[in-house]
Design an enzyme around this catalytic site. Structure first.
Site, PDB file in Angstrom:
ATOM      1  N   HIS A 116       0.833  -1.208   0.000  1.00  0.00           N
ATOM      2  CA  HIS A 116       0.000   0.000   0.000  1.00  0.00           C
ATOM      3  C   HIS A 116       0.867   1.258   0.000  1.00  0.00           C
ATOM      4  O   HIS A 116       0.899   2.008  -0.971  1.00  0.00           O
ATOM      5  CB  HIS A 116      -0.939  -0.016   1.203  1.00  0.00           C
ATOM      6  CG  HIS A 116      -1.854   1.158   1.266  1.00  0.00           C
ATOM      7  ND1 HIS A 116      -2.377   1.643   2.441  1.00  0.00           N
ATOM      8  CD2 HIS A 116      -2.347   1.974   0.296  1.00  0.00           C
ATOM      9  CE1 HIS A 116      -3.146   2.699   2.190  1.00  0.00           C
ATOM     10  NE2 HIS A 116      -3.138   2.923   0.913  1.00  0.00           N
ATOM     11  N   ASN A 138      -6.723  -0.634  -0.949  1.00  0.00           N
ATOM     12  CA  ASN A 138      -7.006   0.396   0.047  1.00  0.00           C
ATOM     13  C   ASN A 138      -8.435   0.334   0.583  1.00  0.00           C
ATOM     14  O   ASN A 138      -8.639   0.334   1.791  1.00  0.00           O
ATOM     15  CB  ASN A 138      -6.758   1.791  -0.534  1.00  0.00           C
ATOM     16  CG  ASN A 138      -7.035   2.879   0.491  1.00  0.00           C
ATOM     17  OD1 ASN A 138      -6.281   3.068   1.439  1.00  0.00           O
ATOM     18  ND2 ASN A 138      -8.145   3.591   0.321  1.00  0.00           N
ATOM     19  N   ILE A 185      -6.784   9.094  -0.964  1.00  0.00           N
ATOM     20  CA  ILE A 185      -6.962   8.860   0.470  1.00  0.00           C
ATOM     21  C   ILE A 185      -6.113   7.655   0.832  1.00  0.00           C
ATOM     22  O   ILE A 185      -5.772   6.847  -0.023  1.00  0.00           O
ATOM     23  CB  ILE A 185      -8.431   8.624   0.876  1.00  0.00           C
ATOM     24  CG1 ILE A 185      -8.576   8.529   2.392  1.00  0.00           C
ATOM     25  CG2 ILE A 185      -8.956   7.381   0.205  1.00  0.00           C
ATOM     26  CD1 ILE A 185      -8.151   9.754   3.149  1.00  0.00           C
ATOM     27  N   HIS A 190      -4.357   0.845  -6.412  1.00  0.00           N
ATOM     28  CA  HIS A 190      -4.573   1.464  -5.107  1.00  0.00           C
ATOM     29  C   HIS A 190      -5.966   1.174  -4.587  1.00  0.00           C
ATOM     30  O   HIS A 190      -6.150   0.882  -3.394  1.00  0.00           O
ATOM     31  CB  HIS A 190      -4.357   2.977  -5.181  1.00  0.00           C
ATOM     32  CG  HIS A 190      -4.565   3.651  -3.856  1.00  0.00           C
ATOM     33  ND1 HIS A 190      -5.726   4.323  -3.531  1.00  0.00           N
ATOM     34  CD2 HIS A 190      -3.770   3.725  -2.748  1.00  0.00           C
ATOM     35  CE1 HIS A 190      -5.638   4.791  -2.307  1.00  0.00           C
ATOM     36  NE2 HIS A 190      -4.468   4.449  -1.801  1.00  0.00           N
ATOM     37  N   HIS A 201       1.561   4.814  -2.890  1.00  0.00           N
ATOM     38  CA  HIS A 201       1.769   6.197  -2.431  1.00  0.00           C
ATOM     39  C   HIS A 201       3.181   6.710  -2.717  1.00  0.00           C
ATOM     40  O   HIS A 201       3.370   7.728  -3.394  1.00  0.00           O
ATOM     41  CB  HIS A 201       1.490   6.294  -0.931  1.00  0.00           C
ATOM     42  CG  HIS A 201       0.051   6.222  -0.569  1.00  0.00           C
ATOM     43  ND1 HIS A 201      -0.702   7.327  -0.269  1.00  0.00           N
ATOM     44  CD2 HIS A 201      -0.792   5.164  -0.464  1.00  0.00           C
ATOM     45  CE1 HIS A 201      -1.945   6.967   0.011  1.00  0.00           C
ATOM     46  NE2 HIS A 201      -2.025   5.646  -0.101  1.00  0.00           N
TER      47      HIS A 201
END
Length: 923
Positions: free
Chosen positions: A581, A777, A923, A773, A586
């Site tokens: 993740h 997520n 997010i 993602h 990110h």
């Protein structure tokens, strides 16, 4: 030329308020300030000359601004022509105010509106695509924003102003606008539309903060929505294109200011706080020993105790990100980002205050159920409105008693249909294919299973999982046959975790193993676990410190097997959060975003393609560095790896991360979960057909790939256009050599020579930002919100027969199990963060959708039609996924109590929905 007449700001009742007198005084001051500013040429840069040499025939700065406008006639092209030989055009400037305004905000808005209305707030300059033969720069005309449009906007917080020009008949098509903000503070420019040219309305989308001239004397450059490769840039815009790019790069010096829009690189050297506490010192993640992607540079000074570490800004101060990367107000004020900040600043401290005196284990499963049924009474010390508005539906509005609020969690999807689903072996296995972390399972390719670690440090390489043990579970099939038929699979965290186990277990309240789990895929399409190996570092008395567990029939073996599965799940949670993740989406996406702003002009077609996939990521990452992955942050406090989490993330980047393997088909092939098959749409065939993440992911990947290839072919139709694109080549070089500096010499980086190379690179980036993602997520709370299903940490090792704890385990195995999991405080913190990270914002922009405010993102009918085709393709994908979830043959997404696999459904509403693919890592 004409100007719309300003509407009265105040009624003439002077006894009602002193505001008119204050306003009059302020206006007089503004006039003096305006005259002073006008003595400085508001050019965008001193490095480009001559751009302002052609002035509008009628301009707010000229004496003839009050003269009557000559009668206008149409020229042969249909443009409005004045009798003086010029063309009258109008610029409509759309500005977004705050949605929720204080009384002070409203007064300031009225004042600014007045200043704009009298032409002393904003200067606007049109730059032609055609070059002036004298100045060798684009032809230019200038005016001031003056007056309001009579038609009000649909939204009260969106206002429109007009600026009027008379341009020479040979001016050509405007390709850029220079905008100078004479106000004392910034404003948010949505777009500028020019009316009056024969081409029809010309759109200049901005969606950008325009800095005040007092903060930065250079004007902002806004280009029209026409995409140009560098070599095809109109002559009048070439200098501006170069100048705008230079303005985003900075000089690598000094501390960045909040109004800057400068993108630059820095290492991860701001995770620790050595000046605050020596225990909060953290190593710099950069270099050969601890490689890592680069982040956005802030330029803060070094710490006093470590010159290589950057000083931190603690909450509630915010870290620098370029101004246009900050959250928009609706994002800030509602679910996702606002909740994340409220979580860090308010809820976590309140949980700590409420539970710290009794930070104990759950004693029985009913105490976990109470979190959903009864909730937790929180001591609410201030910030009541923030909590009530940002943390709903978790935080109930009603006041239970004075100074208290009720925190009540939603029932996670994993137990919403069957509260005992998580206990079953087939569910434990199913989640490796259809859970929140379905990207680590691999086909078992060889036997015996061997470690690649140094045997001198970590013991013999052979696994304790033997051929005999496996074959007992294969119903007459040999291990060799099972491997050949791709029936054996493994979830292997042994080599990744074993170097950290001693460090992790030395932390208070942490115990961990390095794990291996072997699965068998049956003829009936069911994946089930066969054996779990849990390893500890070797000791002199136990050089082969490995513990082997299998499911059994008796009660004791059953409970120990349950504890072994919990340790595997805890490892899976840590790897998921910090590797799959945080690192792979990110952190690795951030350099792509920085390079795109530094090297690709906003008029570059590839910038326009990538722009929706970069939204909010930099600020979200900055916020995470401040409260999530930092020393002493939530990840360290509540997840198994503790203070060594980012070290593990760095080690994974060093040993396993490859850009070329981030493409979904390549990743599946690497893990052996697919084989090459040219007859399939993505060139691969799944080994397990009922692999929901992969099956649905390939649909999304295929749609992205088709869209990207068509887009790239449209702009790069000629040979060698990719290699000759100087911006594109600089962009790819910077990603490799600056953004991923520690990996710059790796041989696996794709080349960028052809349109096929470019399409592959872009498809991978867009997939990582969107589908990948989303898949890892938005299922965090649906799967992890029930602590026993995915424990974020384990606090005890499994009791052995010679341990003092073994007798207690036999007497009360439930308590042993629950006391091995996170404490009540740790668990509720993790649930809160997972709930927030799983939440969609109301302003979310999903894959294949364009917000109505961004509808003029490109002036190219063919591209717009291709995008409609992409959107339609994703609608088809959604229907296919719905159909699969109803197919009773697909047992990993259908069955009694089994939640459907929806994480890769493209669309979603706001909230914790367990579905939806946002365009970006938002997010």
């Amino acid at each position: 030329m004409f100007a719309a007449q300003p509407q009265p700001l105040f009624k003439s009742n002077t006894s009602a308020s002193p505001a008119p007198r204050l306003l009059a005084a302020a206006v007089a001051g503004a006039r003096r300030n305006y005259r002073a500013l006008r003595t400085q040429k508001p050019g965008f840069s001193t490095r480009v000359t001559g751009i302002r040499s052609i002035r509008a025939a009628i301009s707010s700065g000229d004496k003839n601004v009050e003269t009557a406008t000559p009668p206008a006639t149409k020229d042969s092209n249909g443009s409005l022509r004045s009798s003086a030989g010029g063309i009258d055009v109008r610029a409509v400037i759309t500005i977004k105010k705050k949605i929720k305004e204080t009384l002070t905000d409203k007064f300031e808005d009225q004042f600014e509106s007045f200043i704009n209305g009298i032409g002393q707030g904003i200067i606007i300059q049109l730059i032609s695509e055609e070059i002036d033969p004298v100045t060798k720069s684009g032809k230019s005309v200038e005016s001031s924003v003056r007056g309001w449009l009579p038609k009000p906007s649909v939204h009260s917080y969106i206002v429109e102003y007009a600026a009027n020009f008379t341009v020479p008949s040979g001016f050509g098509c405007p390709g850029a606008v220079l905008i100078t903000n004479l106000h004392g503070k910034e404003f948010y420019l949505m777009q500028i539309v020019i009316h009056g040219f024969s081409e029809g309305p010309i759109f200049f989308p901005a969606n950008s903060w325009i800095h005040s001239r007092k903060d930065n004397p250079e004007s902002r450059i806004i280009f029209r929505n026409q995409a140009y490769l560098p070599s095809k840039t109109p002559a009048g815009l070439k200098d501006l294109r170069r100048e705008d790019l230079l303005s985003t790069r900075g000089n690598g010096k000094g501390e960045r200011k909040s109004f800057d829009r400068i993108y630059d690189y820095a290492p991860y050297n701001d995770l620790g706080s050595p000046d605050k506490d020596v225990d909060l010192a953290r190593p710099v993640l950069a270099g050969e020993e601890r490689p890592y992607p680069r982040r956005c540079r802030t330029g803060r000074p070094p710490t006093m105790s470590d010159p290589y570490s950057e000083s931190r800004l603690e909450k509630p101060h915010t870290l620098y990100v370029p101004r246009d990367e900050t959250f928009e107000e609706i994002k800030q004020a509602t679910f996702s980002a606002g909740r994340l900040k409220a979580l860090f600043h308010n809820l976590i401290p309140m949980l700590a205050a409420t539970l710290s005196s009794s930070d104990i284990s759950f004693n029985c499963f009913s105490e976990i159920d109470k979190l959903y049924n009864d909730g937790i009474l929180l001591k609410n010390e201030g910030e009541k409105d923030i909590l009530e508005s940002l943390l709903l539906p978790m935080l109930m509005k009603k006041v239970v008693s004075v100074g208290e609020r009720l925190l009540k969690y939603d029932i996670p999807a994993i137990i919403s249909r069957d509260r005992f689903l998580w206990l079953r072996d087939n569910e434990f296995a199913r989640q490796t294919l259809a859970g929140v972390n379905p990207v680590n399972i691999e086909v078992l390719k060889e036997f015996p299973i061997l470690s690649k670690l140094d045997s001198a440090l970590y013991g013999p390489p052979e696994s304790s999982i033997t051929k005999e043990l496996i074959e007992r579970e294969l119903n007459g099939m040999s291990v060799e046959e099972a491997i050949e038929n791709k029936r054996l699979f493994i979830l292997d965290y042994h080599d990744m975790l074993l170097p950290f186990i001693k460090k992790i277990s030395s932390l208070p309240g942490r115990k961990a193993y390095a794990s291996r789990t072997v699965f068998f895929y049956s003829q009936t399409g069911i994946l089930r676990p066969l054996a779990i190996e849990l390893s500890l570092p070797p000791t002199p008395s136990s050089p082969q410190n490995k513990h082997l567990y299998t499911h059994g029939q008796d009660a004791t073996t059953h409970w120990i097997w349950k504890l072994a599965k919990a340790h595997v799940c805890s490892n899976d949670v840590g790897v998921h959060q910090l590797v799959n993740h945080w690192l792979r989406t990110h952190a690795c996406m951030e350099p792509y975003i920085i390079a795109s702003h530094r090297q690709l002009s906003s008029m570059h077609p590839i910038y326009k393609l990538l722009h929706p996939h970069m939204r909010y990521t930099l600020e979200l990452n900055a916020l995470s560095r401040q409260g999530l992955v930092n020393g002493g942050g939530i990840i360290e406090a509540c997840f198994s790896l503790g203070k060594y989490g980012m070290d593990l993330s760095s080690a994974a980047y060093k040993s396993t991360w490859r850009f070329d393997m981030e493409a979904l088909p390549a990743d599946l092939l690497r893990r052996g979960m697919a084989v090459e098959d040219p007859s399939m749409p993505c060139g691969v065939r799944l080994v397990i057909e009922d692999y929901p993440y992969a099956a649905d992911g390939l649909l999304v990947w295929s749609a992205i790939k088709e869209w990207v290839e068509a887009y790239v072919s449209h702009f790069y139709s000629e040979p060698k256009t990719v290699t000759s694109d100087v911006e594109l080549q600089a962009w790819w070089s910077e990603i490799k050599n600056k953004g991923h500096y520690d990996k710059r010499n790796e041989p696996w980086w794709p080349k960028l020579d052809t349109k096929e190379d470019l399409s592959g690179i872009l498809t991978t980036m867009i997939w990582v930002a969107s589908g990948q993602h989303a898949a890892i997520n938005f299922g965090q709370y649906p799967f992890g919100g029930y602590v026993p299903n995915r424990p974020a940490l384990m606090r005890k090792l499994i009791p052995q027969e010679d341990d003092p704890e073994y007798e207690k385990f036999l007497l009360n195995p439930q308590y042993t199990f629950l006391s091995s999991l996170a404490t009540q405080l740790q668990a509720t913190k993790v649930m809160a963060i997972q709930n927030t990270l799983s939440t969609h914002s109301p302003d979310e922009e999903y894959l294949g959708q364009v917000h109505q405010l961004h509808s003029h993102w490109i002036n190219d009918l063919e591209i717009l039609n291709l995008f409609k085709k992409f959107s339609s393709k994703l609608e088809e994908v959604e229907e296919i996924i719905h159909g699969r979830n109803k197919d009773i043959r697909l047992k990993n997404r259908n069955g009694a109590g089994v939640p459907p696999y929806e994480l890769l459904l493209p669309s979603s509403g706001p909230g914790v929905t367990g579905r939806g693919i946002p365009n970006s890592i938002s997010i």
